[in-house]
Design an enzyme around this catalytic site. Structure first.
Site, short mmCIF file in Angstrom:
data_model
loop_
_atom_site.label_atom_id
_atom_site.label_comp_id
_atom_site.label_asym_id
_atom_site.label_seq_id
_atom_site.Cartn_x
_atom_site.Cartn_y
_atom_site.Cartn_z
CD1 TRP A 129 0.09 -1.50 3.09
CD2 TRP A 129 0.74 0.63 3.25
NE1 TRP A 129 0.95 -1.42 4.15
CE2 TRP A 129 1.36 -0.12 4.29
CE3 TRP A 129 0.98 1.99 3.17
CZ2 TRP A 129 2.22 0.46 5.22
CZ3 TRP A 129 1.84 2.57 4.09
CH2 TRP A 129 2.45 1.82 5.11
CG ASN A 130 5.05 1.23 0.90
OD1 ASN A 130 4.68 0.35 0.13
ND2 ASN A 130 6.33 1.40 1.21
CE LYS A 153 -3.94 -9.34 -2.92
NZ LYS A 153 -3.55 -8.53 -1.74
CG HIS A 154 -2.27 -2.28 -5.57
ND1 HIS A 154 -1.47 -2.07 -4.46
CD2 HIS A 154 -1.93 -1.32 -6.47
CE1 HIS A 154 -0.68 -1.03 -4.70
NE2 HIS A 154 -0.93 -0.57 -5.91
N GLY A 205 6.89 -6.32 -0.35
CA GLY A 205 6.23 -6.35 0.94
C GLY A 205 7.17 -6.79 2.03
CB SER A 206 6.51 -7.99 5.44
OG SER A 206 5.77 -9.19 5.27
CD GLU A 227 11.74 -3.23 -2.33
OE1 GLU A 227 11.71 -3.69 -1.17
OE2 GLU A 227 11.44 -2.07 -2.61
CG LEU A 228 11.40 -9.43 0.46
CD1 LEU A 228 11.91 -10.75 1.02
CD2 LEU A 228 9.91 -9.50 0.16
CB CYS A 261 11.43 -0.81 1.76
SG CYS A 261 9.89 -1.73 1.87
CD GLU A 358 11.01 -2.62 7.09
OE1 GLU A 358 11.16 -1.93 6.06
OE2 GLU A 358 10.43 -3.72 7.07
#
Length: 459
Positions: A129-130, A153-154, A205-206, A227-228, A261, A358
């Site tokens: 979402w960011n 898929k958002h 995401g995470s 991409e975490l 991130c 984080e």
């Protein structure tokens, strides 16, 4: 239903229906069918579509920006900039994809041998979402220009943004079904990954969620880019321009309310200038205003969700209890919405929560290092490896870039500048920060078949 909540007020916004597993299958099949023709289009034809989509973003900038501001709390000025950056990404790949994907001649015993880069098919992008628009185009622009079709898929918390992104392709007259929105509940994502006609997966995401996505994709033998999370270090040496460093690091730490991130999450300062740097950071952080992200005067908006704000508060409380100095903020704000104050924590060490986890919010963490070697040890003392910054005297920047950057365990390093993503440069992490690369020439090569061609007779 996908229910968005305005984080500025805590009030519900428009709800959007999620699709069934049958409808998911229908959309994947449509993407596979569209791929049959799209893969045969030349680069000029594909570029024309991306250029038209970028033009729609230019025309609709304010409406699209406000969707972000309302659904996830991005300050309106930052939201406008994000729409512009997404359009830039589309245009960049429209212009450069053919160069990035040019065949490569390789000598062998053939009369002619080379590698050509062919599309794979429908690619699934699972997005957070960011940065709703930027992350969508970071995923889809290179994938589409390579000849793939895209299924997005958002995040369920930005359903209006997702619908608007898909709508841009319709408004631009793109070929049907080359880009489709998948408004799915999170538990239904596995079915999308496993669908046999989904050929690759891109996930942002995470780290925990990325591990699950990677496991499913691996079980299906599908390529995946991850991409975490990150706990990005910023090393400030004693000979750095402290004012420039403080200006940039405050921006890096507080943009998007710190929900990035690649934000500067651990500011590691060489001992001789430590107290001076803490003071400069404090002055700049104190000047920031937290409030309604629709107000042009506010630089910091709300945290996107109450659970994220609560976790941030827990991390700060544990860090203070472990001995850190809280020089500003440190307690969640009362009233409507999910606001958290700009916070400055000094004297943090590697054992404290704000250093080893984080932090996703406007919390600046400052750590002291006795030397460059000590700073590097602190910087690398993390499970993450996304990005890093190094601040030093300008005349040493080039030499330290070559000598020190290689010692930093991260996918990208900025010397005397802000860590950022740029369509021209590859971005991604190592360790628990991810796999593969996005953007630049490397990003478009993630989702292609690097096909070797040997043409005889043998020489």
């Amino acid at each position: 239903m996908l229910q968005a909540i305005n984080p500025s007020t805590g009030q519900p916004l428009e709800a959007f229906p999620s699709i069934s597993t049958d409808e998911l299958a229908t959309r994947v099949e449509a993407a596979a069918e569209a791929f049959r023709d799209w893969r045969k289009q030349g680069f000029a034809q594909r570029a024309a579509v991306l250029e038209a989509v970028a033009a729609r973003m230019d025309k609709d900038e304010e409406r699209l920006a406000l969707l972000m501001t309302d659904e996830m709390g991005k300050p309106i000025k930052e939201a406008r900039a994000e729409v512009q950056k997404a359009a830039w990404c589309a245009r960049h790949y429209a212009e450069h994809a053919e160069q990035y994907l040019a065949p490569i001649d390789l000598p062998s015993d053939a009369t002619h041998s080379y590698v050509q880069h062919l599309p794979l098919g429908p690619v699934l992008g699972i997005l957070p979402w960011n940065a709703p628009f930027w992350l969508a185009f970071r995923f889809c622009a290179p994938a589409l220009m390579a000849g793939n079709t895209c299924l997005m898929k958002h995040d369920p918390h930005v359903p209006a943004c997702a619908a608007a992104i898909a709508g841009l392709f319709i408004e631009a007259g793109a070929p049907a079904n080359i880009f489709q929105n998948l408004p799915l509940e999170n538990p239904d994502v596995e079915a999308a990954i496993r669908h046999p006609k989904v050929r690759a997966v891109s996930f942002t995401g995470s780290s925990a969620a990325g591990a699950r996505v990677a496991a499913i994709a691996a079980a299906e033998i599908k390529p995946v880019v991850l991409e975490l999370g990150g706990s990005d270090p910023a090393i400030v040496l004693a000979d750095a321009n402290l004012d420039e460093a403080a200006d940039t690091l405050v921006l890096s730490r507080t943009i998007n309310a710190g929900q990035s991130c690649i934000a500067a999450k651990r500011i590691i300062v060489e001992a001789p200038v430590y107290e001076s740097m803490v003071e400069k950071l404090g002055e700049r952080l104190a000047a920031l205003t937290v409030g309604n992200p629709r107000d042009e005067q506010n630089q910091v908006g709300p945290i996107a969700r109450p659970d994220l704000r609560d976790n941030l508060a827990r991390q700060v409380e544990r860090t203070i209890a472990s001995g850190a100095r809280c020089l500003m903020g440190g307690e969640a704000l009362s009233g409507d919405g999910y606001y958290y104050p700009v916070t400055l924590l000094a004297d943090v060490d590697t054992s404290m929560a704000a250093a080893c986890e984080e932090t996703f919010g406007p919390v600046a963490v400052v750590m002291k290092a006795a030397s460059l070697d000590a700073a590097l040890a602190i910087a690398n003392d993390t499970e993450y490896g996304l990005a890093a910054a190094l601040w030093c005297a300008p005349e040493r920047a080039e030499s330290l870039a070559s000598e020190v950057a290689r010692e930093i365990e991260a996918g990208q390093v900025a010397v005397n500048g802000i860590v950022k993503t740029d369509p021209r440069l590859p971005s991604g992490g190592i360790k628990r920060s991810g796999l593969g690369r996005e953007l630049g020439p490397h990003g478009i090569l993630e989702f292609v078949n690097a096909q070797q061609v040997w043409v005889g007779p043998k020489t």
